[in-house]
Every structure is written in structure tokens, then in C-alpha cells.
Design a protein around this motif. Structure first.
Motif, mmCIF file in Angstrom:
data_model
loop_
_atom_site.group_PDB
_atom_site.id
_atom_site.type_symbol
_atom_site.label_atom_id
_atom_site.label_comp_id
_atom_site.label_asym_id
_atom_site.label_seq_id
_atom_site.Cartn_x
_atom_site.Cartn_y
_atom_site.Cartn_z
ATOM 1 N N ILE A 177 46.378 42.520 30.627
ATOM 2 C CA ILE A 177 45.046 43.074 30.904
ATOM 3 C C ILE A 177 44.165 42.050 31.616
ATOM 4 O O ILE A 177 43.499 42.364 32.602
ATOM 5 C CB ILE A 177 44.386 43.583 29.603
ATOM 6 C CG1 ILE A 177 45.158 44.809 29.094
ATOM 7 C CG2 ILE A 177 42.912 43.901 29.811
ATOM 8 C CD1 ILE A 177 44.753 45.270 27.710
ATOM 9 N N MET A 178 44.172 40.808 31.127
ATOM 10 C CA MET A 178 43.307 39.809 31.748
ATOM 11 C C MET A 178 43.758 39.483 33.159
ATOM 12 O O MET A 178 42.938 39.296 34.051
ATOM 13 C CB MET A 178 43.235 38.539 30.892
ATOM 14 C CG MET A 178 42.158 37.575 31.365
ATOM 15 S SD MET A 178 40.514 38.313 31.582
ATOM 16 C CE MET A 178 40.010 38.488 29.890
ATOM 17 N N SER A 179 45.052 39.441 33.399
ATOM 18 C CA SER A 179 45.550 39.217 34.767
ATOM 19 C C SER A 179 45.109 40.347 35.685
ATOM 20 O O SER A 179 44.716 40.103 36.835
ATOM 21 C CB SER A 179 47.079 39.117 34.782
ATOM 22 O OG SER A 179 47.509 38.040 33.992
ATOM 23 N N GLU A 180 45.154 41.571 35.191
ATOM 24 C CA GLU A 180 44.727 42.725 35.984
ATOM 25 C C GLU A 180 43.235 42.621 36.314
ATOM 26 O O GLU A 180 42.820 42.871 37.451
ATOM 27 C CB GLU A 180 45.027 44.010 35.212
ATOM 28 C CG GLU A 180 44.873 45.267 36.008
ATOM 29 C CD GLU A 180 45.409 46.493 35.266
ATOM 30 O OE1 GLU A 180 44.822 47.578 35.466
ATOM 31 O OE2 GLU A 180 46.395 46.386 34.505
ATOM 32 N N ALA A 181 42.438 42.224 35.328
ATOM 33 C CA ALA A 181 40.994 42.071 35.542
ATOM 34 C C ALA A 181 40.714 40.921 36.515
ATOM 35 O O ALA A 181 39.902 41.061 37.443
ATOM 36 C CB ALA A 181 40.288 41.840 34.212
ATOM 37 N N LEU A 182 41.382 39.789 36.317
ATOM 38 C CA LEU A 182 41.152 38.633 37.191
ATOM 39 C C LEU A 182 41.558 38.945 38.627
ATOM 40 O O LEU A 182 40.834 38.591 39.566
ATOM 41 C CB LEU A 182 41.904 37.403 36.669
ATOM 42 C CG LEU A 182 41.755 36.119 37.497
ATOM 43 C CD1 LEU A 182 40.299 35.714 37.671
ATOM 44 C CD2 LEU A 182 42.561 34.983 36.870
ATOM 45 N N ASN A 183 42.672 39.622 38.820
ATOM 46 C CA ASN A 183 43.083 40.001 40.184
ATOM 47 C C ASN A 183 42.012 40.852 40.858
ATOM 48 O O ASN A 183 41.680 40.644 42.028
ATOM 49 C CB ASN A 183 44.412 40.763 40.160
ATOM 50 C CG ASN A 183 45.594 39.853 40.392
ATOM 51 O OD1 ASN A 183 45.531 38.922 41.179
ATOM 52 N ND2 ASN A 183 46.679 40.116 39.688
ATOM 53 N N ALA A 184 41.463 41.824 40.131
ATOM 54 C CA ALA A 184 40.438 42.708 40.694
ATOM 55 C C ALA A 184 39.181 41.926 41.064
ATOM 56 O O ALA A 184 38.591 42.139 42.132
ATOM 57 C CB ALA A 184 40.103 43.823 39.707
ATOM 58 N N VAL A 185 38.780 41.013 40.192
ATOM 59 C CA VAL A 185 37.575 40.222 40.442
ATOM 60 C C VAL A 185 37.808 39.257 41.611
ATOM 61 O O VAL A 185 36.924 39.069 42.462
ATOM 62 C CB VAL A 185 37.141 39.500 39.139
ATOM 63 C CG1 VAL A 185 36.109 38.436 39.411
ATOM 64 C CG2 VAL A 185 36.608 40.520 38.137
ATOM 65 N N MET A 186 38.990 38.660 41.684
ATOM 66 C CA MET A 186 39.298 37.771 42.809
ATOM 67 C C MET A 186 39.271 38.548 44.127
ATOM 68 O O MET A 186 38.694 38.075 45.115
ATOM 69 C CB MET A 186 40.648 37.089 42.592
ATOM 70 C CG MET A 186 40.608 36.037 41.500
ATOM 71 S SD MET A 186 42.231 35.356 41.075
ATOM 72 C CE MET A 186 42.698 34.554 42.613
#
Length: 185
Positions: free
Chosen positions: A115-124
Motif C-alpha cells: 500500500i505504501m509503495s502504491e501511495a509513494l509511486n502516485a505522489v512521486m
């Protein structure tokens, strides 16, 4: 050239909605992550003692949304109603070098699910594409290697360890730094 600030915009991924926090999120914030000493172990703020602390934090965040250079998202799984399970934000910026420093945390119940990787990718993607950042960076305590694994999974490159350069709830600590440049995407 400078960063093209546009404020915290709603982002969607396959499983998540990243949205602005609301004052009504205080109970979920307290319950899902902010009161848990395991979640805050390697963070710079202590566990919230009660919902009033979470509410006070949210009051500050909600007021800050007026600024175009303020970025703070609630992480909300699409299958979890509208209840946030963590946060991700720009915790530092330098317009001169078009750099954004990202920090994040998520409730223990949702660890190790990507989940955090998915969120970080979107924010990046948001910071590179909309805000036109040149550099996105983050750091973690080496005693919290899972945070570094999130950064690596999102393509960030390890840049080195700064010894005794940071402080978190464990005291003075080393910091492992990661970054990705727009040209490396």
C-alpha cells in the motif's frame, strides 16, 4: 525555474484514494496509526495520547491546505469506506533546486501489503508531472529497513548514510538517504 505549486490534489491508484484530510478524520487517524507506538517508533512525533491530539494536528493541516505549497494526503483504501489508514506528505522542499522531501506512515494492520509503495509511486508521479520537481528524496532510520524497501521499490536510489544526523523517537540516529531525479524516470 521553480516548482509549480498547485496544492494537495486528489490522487487515485488501483487500490487507493489519496485525498485531503478533514477534521472528521481525527478518530480514524488516532485509531488506525497515530496512537500506535510501533507505527511512531521511528518517526519524529510521539504517539498521540488521545483523539484531541489527532484533532489538533488535523486542524493545523486543514488550515494549511489554503497554501499552494502544502502537500499532505490521507491514504484511503477504496475498499475501506472513506477511512484513512495513514498519511504521506511533502515534509521538506527547496524551490531553488526543485526538490521535494517525502515522509509517510501507515497503520500496522496495513504493513507489508504494498500500500505504501502504491501511495509513494502516485505522489512521486504527481510531484514530477504536475509540480515539475527535479529531485524527490526521502530518508529513514537504518533500524527501520522496511521504509527503505518502499523507497527502493519506487525506484529511488540509495545515496548514502549520514551518521548521527537525525533524531526520532529512539533518539539520535543515522539516516539512510534515497532519491530519484526526473531524468532517471
Amino acid at each position: 525555474m521553480a516548482l509549480k505549486h498547485c496544492g494537495t490534489l486528489r490522487l487515485k491508484t488501483e487500490r487507493l484514494v489519496l485525498r485531503k484530510f478533514a477534521l472528521t478524520d481525527a478518530a480514524a487517524m488516532y485509531k488506525n496509526w497515530a496512537s500506535d507506538p510501533e507505527v511512531t517508533k521511528f518517526l519524529t512525533w510521539p504517539p498521540h495520547a488521545d483523539r484531541d491530539v489527532s484533532k489538533a494536528v488535523l486542524e493545523d493541516w486543514v488550515k494549511s491546505y489554503e497554501r499552494k505549497d502544502y502537500y499532505q494526503w490521507a491514504i484511503v483504501p477504496k475498499d475501506n469506506g472513506d477511512e484513512p489508514i495513514g498519511s504521506i506528505s511533502a515534509v521538506g522542499m527547496n524551490d531553488d533546486v526543485e526538490m521535494i522531501h517525502i515522509g509517510y506512515c501507515i497503520g500496522r494492520k496495513w504493513w507489508h501489503q504494498g500500500i505504501m509503495s502504491e501511495a509513494l509511486n502516485a505522489v512521486m508521479d504527481f510531484f514530477f508531472d504536475k509540480v515539475e520537481a527535479n529531485r524527490i528524496e526521502s530518508r529513514h532510520d537504518p533500524n527501520n529497513p522496511h521504509s527503505g524497501m518502499v523507497m527502493k521499490k519506487c525506484g529511488m536510489k540509495y545515496e548514502g548514510k549520514l551518521r548521527s544526523s537525525d533524531r526520532n523517537n529512539q533518539g539520535i540516529c543515522d539516516a539512510d538517504w534515497y532519491a530519484l531525479l526526473r531524468s532517471e524516470r
